[in-house]
Scaffold this active site. Structure first.
Site, short mmCIF file in Angstrom:
data_model
loop_
_atom_site.label_atom_id
_atom_site.label_comp_id
_atom_site.label_asym_id
_atom_site.label_seq_id
_atom_site.Cartn_x
_atom_site.Cartn_y
_atom_site.Cartn_z
N HIS A 36 0.82 -1.21 0.00
CA HIS A 36 0.00 0.00 0.00
C HIS A 36 0.86 1.26 0.00
CE1 HIS A 36 0.36 -1.08 4.36
NE2 HIS A 36 0.47 0.21 4.53
N ASP A 76 0.19 -7.50 -0.21
CA ASP A 76 0.63 -6.20 0.32
C ASP A 76 2.16 -6.13 0.35
OD1 ASP A 76 0.62 -3.69 1.34
OD2 ASP A 76 -0.26 -4.20 3.29
N GLY A 96 2.39 4.10 11.88
CA GLY A 96 3.80 4.46 11.91
C GLY A 96 4.70 3.25 11.76
N SER A 145 4.05 0.60 9.55
CA SER A 145 3.76 -0.13 8.32
C SER A 145 5.00 -0.40 7.49
CB SER A 145 2.76 0.67 7.49
OG SER A 145 2.14 -0.14 6.54
N SER A 205 1.67 -5.09 7.63
CA SER A 205 0.59 -4.66 6.75
C SER A 205 -0.40 -3.78 7.49
CB SER A 205 -0.13 -5.88 6.16
OG SER A 205 -1.23 -5.49 5.37
#
Length: 463
Positions: free
Chosen positions: A216, A245, A332, A334, A350
């Site tokens: 993402h 992802d 924060g 990811s 994810s």
């Protein structure tokens, strides 16, 4: 282009700055259990989690449909396998291989059929499901947004599967992708600055240095910098979200040296030596810039998560094949690294729900699947495997800087009041000065170190 070499304490593979001392203590020293078999072939072997994962893979191939999942009993350091066959030869084969055998009712095919029913009838934002081999059921979770008619639909679907097939539970938080984190990387996108996290450095299929991060993030922006206002240093080569992802991002300088390790703070690193499949029950570690080093347990595999779409208010971003854990994380974190004590790269952060105060659950993209899809391999690119780093921001000395509460939540605009305090030096107090450290963005995490100038301006987006 110039040969890029970064000081060792700023290794870009490091994924975070706030060190949880309890988790760090588990990593140091590396106290692995013996792999030796017991007295005879019918006695369960004592195994490390990675060896248990390897054994589970071999048994899955040899037992076929008779196997209904497996998990790692960390207390006994044994692999437990579920079997549905009445054939005693299956049990004997599993025991001789060193596993503990448990007879169960639900086969893998039946559990997968239940998951397909959930997908068809209950793909609702804020829901997830994964097979739990410890209960031999599909565990369905609904976050706090699933109410009213949506809750009724989910509940009736679960009930239709039968009491012995699935269970339904509520999560106090909200499932969301976790914006930015790990070693901070920045990009400019419509609406402002996007910040995400570098996961693991890899070598792309053409031999060039690259890194993996969340999909993402790669979908949100094409070019990434190592400081908020810096020039791009890497460009997205492949990005997949939703569905999966993960992103493969290539460094623009082909001479970038990308170390294959994780900096866990206090001068300690974990060398990443291999990609590892997760095993239910094993202990794993996660690094992220918001919450630092935390550990927990793998609770499910092949999880499906239905995130609320960020582009369509009525849409769902469904991600499949994720690792489910009880490791905490917050916005924060990811894209950050999920790894094992002995150097196995397991996953990329994810999303999930909860926080590191109350706890929660976090889902990770398996690294093995990302490597297979992108054709990349773990390790350094053209710069060699022992390079000092690949990004300007680094993790510094990994002190325990304080966490801010502002702009990490998607859509918030704290106007500079909520930026994180950056990880500081060895004192762990956070720098607080707002002065630049190589990147111009703070001492340790690649963001402002307490001045409120990084992300706190209201320009950062959650992803």
């Amino acid at each position: 282009m110039s040969h890029k070499r970064i000081p060792k304490r700023k290794a870009a593979i490091a994924a975070g700055g706030v060190v949880a001392l309890g988790a760090a203590a588990m990593l140091l020293p590396n106290a692995n259990a013996s792999q030796d078999g017991a007295a005879d072939d019918a006695t369960p072997r004592t195994l490390k989690a990675t060896d248990a994962s390897d054994l589970a893979t071999r048994l899955a191939a040899s037992l076929g449909d008779a196997l209904a999942g497996s998990y790692y009993d960390s207390a006994r350091q044994q692999l437990v396998v579920n079997v549905v066959s009445d054939d005693d030869n299956v049990v004997v084969q599993a025991k001789k291989a060193g596993a503990t055998v448990r007879r169960v009712d639900n086969s893998t095919a039946e559990l997968k059929s239940a998951a397909r029913t959930l997908k068809a009838r209950a793909t609702i934002p804020g829901t997830s499901w994964a097979v739990d081999p410890r209960t031999n059921k599909v565990v369905v979770t609904a976050d706090s947004t699933v109410t009213g008619a949506r809750w009724d639909r989910l509940q009736s679907t679960v009930q239709s599967l039968g009491p012995g097939m699935a269970t339904l539970k509520k999560s106090a938080g909200t499932f969301k992708t976790f914006a930015s984190g790990g070693d901070a990387i920045f990009a400019q996108a419509q609406g402002g600055t996007v910040r995400c996290s570098l996961g693991f450095n890899v070598t792309a299929s053409d031999g060039s240095p690259a890194f993996l991060t969340a999909g993402h993030c790669g979908v949100a922006a094409k070019q990434w910098a190592d400081s908020q206002n810096g020039q791009p240093i890497a460009t997205v080569d492949q990005a997949t979200f939703p569905g999966n992802d993960f992103s493969l991002v290539k460094y623009d300088d082909p001479n970038t040296q990308a170390p294959s390790d994780v900096n866990v703070g206090n001068g300690q690193t974990v060398q990443i030596t291999q990609a590892a499949d997760a095993t239910v029950g094993e202990t794993v570690f996660r690094m992220g810039s918001t919450t630092g080093l935390h550990n927990g347990t793998v609770t499910g595999l092949d999880a499906t998560v239905n995130f609320q779409s960020e582009t369509d208010p009525n849409g769902v971003d469904t991600v499949n094949g994720l690792i489910q854990t009880n490791v905490c994380a917050e916005p924060g974190d990811s894209g950050g690294s999920l790894f094992t004590q002995d150097g196995g790269a397991v996953g990329l952060t994810s999303g999930g729900s909860g926080d590191c105060t109350q706890g929660g659950e976090t889902f990770f993209q398996p690294v093995t699947a990302a490597l297979q899809a992108t054709g990349a391999t773990l390790g350094a690119g053209n710069g060699g495997g022992a390079g000092d780093g690949a990004g300007q921001q680094g993790a510094g000395d990994q002190g325990a800087g304080a966490q801010g509460s502002g702009d990490q939540q998607a859509g918030q605009d704290p106007s500079g009041a909520g930026s994180e305090t950056a990880p500081g030096d060895a004192s762990g107090t956070g720098d607080g000065s707002g002065t630049a450290d190589n990147s111009g963005a703070g001492d340790g995490s690649g963001m402002a170190d307490g001045s409120g100038t990084a992300d706190g301006s209201g320009t950062a987006q959650g992803h």
